[in-house]
Design an enzyme around this catalytic site. Structure first.
Site, PDB file in Angstrom:
ATOM      1  N   GLY A   1      -4.084  -2.077  -0.998  1.00  0.00           N
ATOM      2  CA  GLY A   1      -3.188  -1.745  -2.095  1.00  0.00           C
ATOM      3  C   GLY A   1      -2.954  -0.250  -2.211  1.00  0.00           C
ATOM      4  O   GLY A   1      -3.528   0.542  -1.462  1.00  0.00           O
TER       5      GLY A   1
ATOM      6  N   GLY B   1      -4.652   6.765   2.141  1.00  0.00           N
ATOM      7  CA  GLY B   1      -4.661   8.179   1.813  1.00  0.00           C
ATOM      8  C   GLY B   1      -5.918   8.608   1.099  1.00  0.00           C
ATOM      9  O   GLY B   1      -6.094   9.792   0.789  1.00  0.00           O
ATOM     10  N   PHE B   2      -6.809   7.638   0.821  1.00  0.00           N
ATOM     11  CA  PHE B   2      -8.107   7.918   0.214  1.00  0.00           C
ATOM     12  C   PHE B   2      -9.187   7.353   1.121  1.00  0.00           C
ATOM     13  O   PHE B   2      -8.928   6.471   1.939  1.00  0.00           O
ATOM     14  CB  PHE B   2      -8.210   7.279  -1.174  1.00  0.00           C
ATOM     15  CG  PHE B   2      -7.317   7.912  -2.212  1.00  0.00           C
ATOM     16  CD1 PHE B   2      -7.807   8.859  -3.100  1.00  0.00           C
ATOM     17  CD2 PHE B   2      -5.971   7.559  -2.298  1.00  0.00           C
ATOM     18  CE1 PHE B   2      -6.979   9.450  -4.038  1.00  0.00           C
ATOM     19  CE2 PHE B   2      -5.131   8.142  -3.237  1.00  0.00           C
ATOM     20  CZ  PHE B   2      -5.644   9.093  -4.117  1.00  0.00           C
TER      21      PHE B   2
ATOM     22  N   GLN C   1     -12.678   0.458  -0.672  1.00  0.00           N
ATOM     23  CA  GLN C   1     -12.995   1.606  -1.516  1.00  0.00           C
ATOM     24  C   GLN C   1     -13.540   1.160  -2.871  1.00  0.00           C
ATOM     25  O   GLN C   1     -14.475   1.771  -3.415  1.00  0.00           O
ATOM     26  CB  GLN C   1     -11.735   2.461  -1.694  1.00  0.00           C
ATOM     27  CG  GLN C   1     -11.235   3.069  -0.394  1.00  0.00           C
ATOM     28  CD  GLN C   1      -9.785   3.503  -0.448  1.00  0.00           C
ATOM     29  OE1 GLN C   1      -9.167   3.545  -1.520  1.00  0.00           O
ATOM     30  NE2 GLN C   1      -9.204   3.823   0.699  1.00  0.00           N
TER      31      GLN C   1
ATOM     32  N   CYS D   1      -9.406  -2.012   3.044  1.00  0.00           N
ATOM     33  CA  CYS D   1      -8.715  -0.791   2.611  1.00  0.00           C
ATOM     34  C   CYS D   1      -9.013  -0.435   1.155  1.00  0.00           C
ATOM     35  O   CYS D   1     -10.107   0.006   0.856  1.00  0.00           O
ATOM     36  CB  CYS D   1      -7.230  -0.900   2.910  1.00  0.00           C
ATOM     37  SG  CYS D   1      -6.928  -0.888   4.694  1.00  0.00           S
ATOM     38  N   LEU D   2      -8.076  -0.610   0.241  1.00  0.00           N
ATOM     39  CA  LEU D   2      -8.356  -0.305  -1.156  1.00  0.00           C
ATOM     40  C   LEU D   2      -9.505  -1.170  -1.665  1.00  0.00           C
ATOM     41  O   LEU D   2     -10.353  -0.698  -2.431  1.00  0.00           O
ATOM     42  CB  LEU D   2      -7.104  -0.518  -2.015  1.00  0.00           C
ATOM     43  CG  LEU D   2      -7.214  -0.145  -3.496  1.00  0.00           C
ATOM     44  CD1 LEU D   2      -7.567   1.322  -3.673  1.00  0.00           C
ATOM     45  CD2 LEU D   2      -5.913  -0.476  -4.240  1.00  0.00           C
TER      46      LEU D   2
ATOM     47  N   SER E   1       0.819  -1.217   0.000  1.00  0.00           N
ATOM     48  CA  SER E   1       0.000   0.000   0.000  1.00  0.00           C
ATOM     49  C   SER E   1       0.854   1.270   0.000  1.00  0.00           C
ATOM     50  O   SER E   1       0.362   2.349  -0.344  1.00  0.00           O
ATOM     51  CB  SER E   1      -0.922   0.011   1.220  1.00  0.00           C
ATOM     52  OG  SER E   1      -1.834  -1.063   1.183  1.00  0.00           O
TER      53      SER E   1
ATOM     54  N   GLU F   1      -5.730  -7.679  10.056  1.00  0.00           N
ATOM     55  CA  GLU F   1      -4.598  -8.594  10.259  1.00  0.00           C
ATOM     56  C   GLU F   1      -3.580  -7.996  11.223  1.00  0.00           C
ATOM     57  O   GLU F   1      -2.740  -8.708  11.778  1.00  0.00           O
ATOM     58  CB  GLU F   1      -3.939  -8.942   8.924  1.00  0.00           C
ATOM     59  CG  GLU F   1      -2.983  -7.925   8.360  1.00  0.00           C
ATOM     60  CD  GLU F   1      -3.669  -6.706   7.755  1.00  0.00           C
ATOM     61  OE1 GLU F   1      -2.970  -5.766   7.357  1.00  0.00           O
ATOM     62  OE2 GLU F   1      -4.915  -6.705   7.670  1.00  0.00           O
TER      63      GLU F   1
ATOM     64  N   ASN G   1      -3.720   2.372   7.152  1.00  0.00           N
ATOM     65  CA  ASN G   1      -2.780   2.889   6.173  1.00  0.00           C
ATOM     66  C   ASN G   1      -3.527   3.207   4.898  1.00  0.00           C
ATOM     67  O   ASN G   1      -3.710   2.351   4.044  1.00  0.00           O
ATOM     68  CB  ASN G   1      -1.659   1.886   5.890  1.00  0.00           C
ATOM     69  CG  ASN G   1      -0.804   2.311   4.709  1.00  0.00           C
ATOM     70  OD1 ASN G   1      -0.747   3.492   4.381  1.00  0.00           O
ATOM     71  ND2 ASN G   1      -0.159   1.372   4.054  1.00  0.00           N
TER      72      ASN G   1
ATOM     73  N   HIS H   1      -6.871  -2.380   8.849  1.00  0.00           N
ATOM     74  CA  HIS H   1      -6.187  -3.658   8.688  1.00  0.00           C
ATOM     75  C   HIS H   1      -6.453  -4.608   9.861  1.00  0.00           C
ATOM     76  O   HIS H   1      -5.749  -4.553  10.872  1.00  0.00           O
ATOM     77  CB  HIS H   1      -4.680  -3.430   8.545  1.00  0.00           C
ATOM     78  CG  HIS H   1      -4.274  -2.904   7.206  1.00  0.00           C
ATOM     79  ND1 HIS H   1      -3.977  -3.727   6.146  1.00  0.00           N
ATOM     80  CD2 HIS H   1      -4.152  -1.640   6.744  1.00  0.00           C
ATOM     81  CE1 HIS H   1      -3.667  -2.990   5.092  1.00  0.00           C
ATOM     82  NE2 HIS H   1      -3.774  -1.717   5.433  1.00  0.00           N
TER      83      HIS H   1
END
Length: 370
Positions: free
Chosen positions: A233, A305-306, A265, A261-262, A55, A349, A303, A347
């Protein structure tokens, strides 16, 4: 205790931000030049896991904890095959490491993997500056270049906004993880997956097939999986129509789907919401999140940024907000109405990080079994 040679004989290095802010320090890692978006991680441990998290591809990481390198590196703590960061900024960099299980020093590791870094920077001052001004591009240089030359190189770095990066970190060929005789088969779309996520799924009795980011749903479905997983990612999710289309087709089949995360999104985009680039993003091990279904709060590792835009999530009408970030009320989790699909913006994990959210893997496995 093990000791490496003096770090580059105290060679000078420069960190130059896109707005002209300049910081001097000492070169660490490889001697050279590295540019990318600068961001900071507030975690006090787990630097190797951070550096190898896909990521972070395309980014310069500032570690806010004072001492980096003091426990060396260990092969088992890799989250991918190599560091994915573009550069590294730290305060106090340790030549020495004292962990008996370490396989080597962080300096040797960075040199081996061609990572350029700078130490002896007042990271508290730097982080306060980035926090106020927002994430921006930057460059680290330990070669003999003028500030004007560095400014020109910073200007050449593409903006993270609108940048597709998953295809650069994804596996080139499919591979398997876990026991092939397991009762559950999960197809993983690798848009920047961390190794520990795969381990958590496999440890719960799943056999995984990990596919390249641009693999079509039709190709993945030939394996006849019991469920699908969209990984974490790098980059801008809005620049990934291929993954959004795959997510839409998975949901149309109505098999269990979990995104992190990604991946979270991408699922939101597939359901009609939009995403936006955050002022700084969330990167650290202590972000509080409230589970709106259970009413319980959890400390999470993050983690990104979007983020998913909450207003458009509600307007889409097809999703339910399940988790909220207690620091800034951003979307931290959702589930799709009438579908076996859910996702979170952090996350579970927790590598590195707290273990509060690992129940989400159990939730996914139970959804597949139901």
């Amino acid at each position: 205790m093990s000791t490496t040679n003096n770090i580059n004989s105290k060679r000078k290095a420069i960190l130059l931000l896109a707005d002209g802010s300049r910081y001097e320090g000492t070169a660490i890692g490889k001697i050279g030049i590295a540019g990318g978006e600068i961001c900071f991680n507030t975690g006090m441990t787990g630097y190797q896991e951070i550096y190898t998290d896909p990521s972070y591809y395309g980014q310069i990481v500032v570690n806010t904890t004072s001492h980096i390198g003091n426990y060396g590196v260990e092969d088992d703590e890799q989250e991918s095959d190599s560091p994915k960061i573009r550069g590294l900024v730290v305060n106090d960099f340790s030549n020495d490491y004292s962990r008996k299980t370490a396989d080597g020093s962080l300096q040797d590791y960075l040199e081996k993997n061609n990572i350029v870094g700078i130490s002896d920077v007042d990271t508290r001052l730097l982080v306060r500056y980035i926090r106020d001004k927002g994430a921006m591009n930057a460059i680290i240089c330990s070669e003999d270049l003028s500030d004007d030359e560095l400014k020109a190189k910073v200007a050449e770095i593409p903006s993270m906004d609108g940048l597709e990066l998953s295809s650069y970190v994804s596996t080139k060929e499919p591979y398997f993880v876990g026991d092939e005789n397991a009762d559950i088969k999960i197809a993983v779309l690798d848009i920047g997956v961390k190794t520990s996520i795969l381990k958590h799924l496999a440890s719960r009795g799943a056999y995984l097939k990990v596919f390249n980011a641009k693999t079509t749903f039709e190709e993945m479905s030939k394996w006849n999986p019991d469920g699908y997983f969209l990984s974490n990612g790098p980059g801008d999710p809005a620049a990934m129509p291929y993954a959004v289309e795959t997510a839409q087709k998975i949901m149309a089949e109505d098999k269990p789907l979990f995104g992190i995360c990604l991946g979270h999104q991408v699922i939101a985009l597939a359901c009609g919401a939009t995403t936006f680039k955050m002022h700084n993003g969330h990167r650290g091990l202590n972000h509080p999140v409230k589970n709106l279904i259970s009413g319980k709060s959890e400390i999470t590792s993050q983690n990104h940024g979007f983020a998913v835009d909450l207003t458009t999530l509600k307007e889409a009408g097809s999703m339910e907000l399940t988790h909220i970030n207690l620091n800034d009320d951003t979307v931290a989790g959702l589930q799709v109405k009438g579908k076996k699909t859910f996702s979170v913006q952090y996350h579970p994990e927790s590598s590195p990080g707290p273990h509060d959210s690992r129940y989400l893997f159990d939730q996914f496995i139970n959804l597949i079994k139901s």
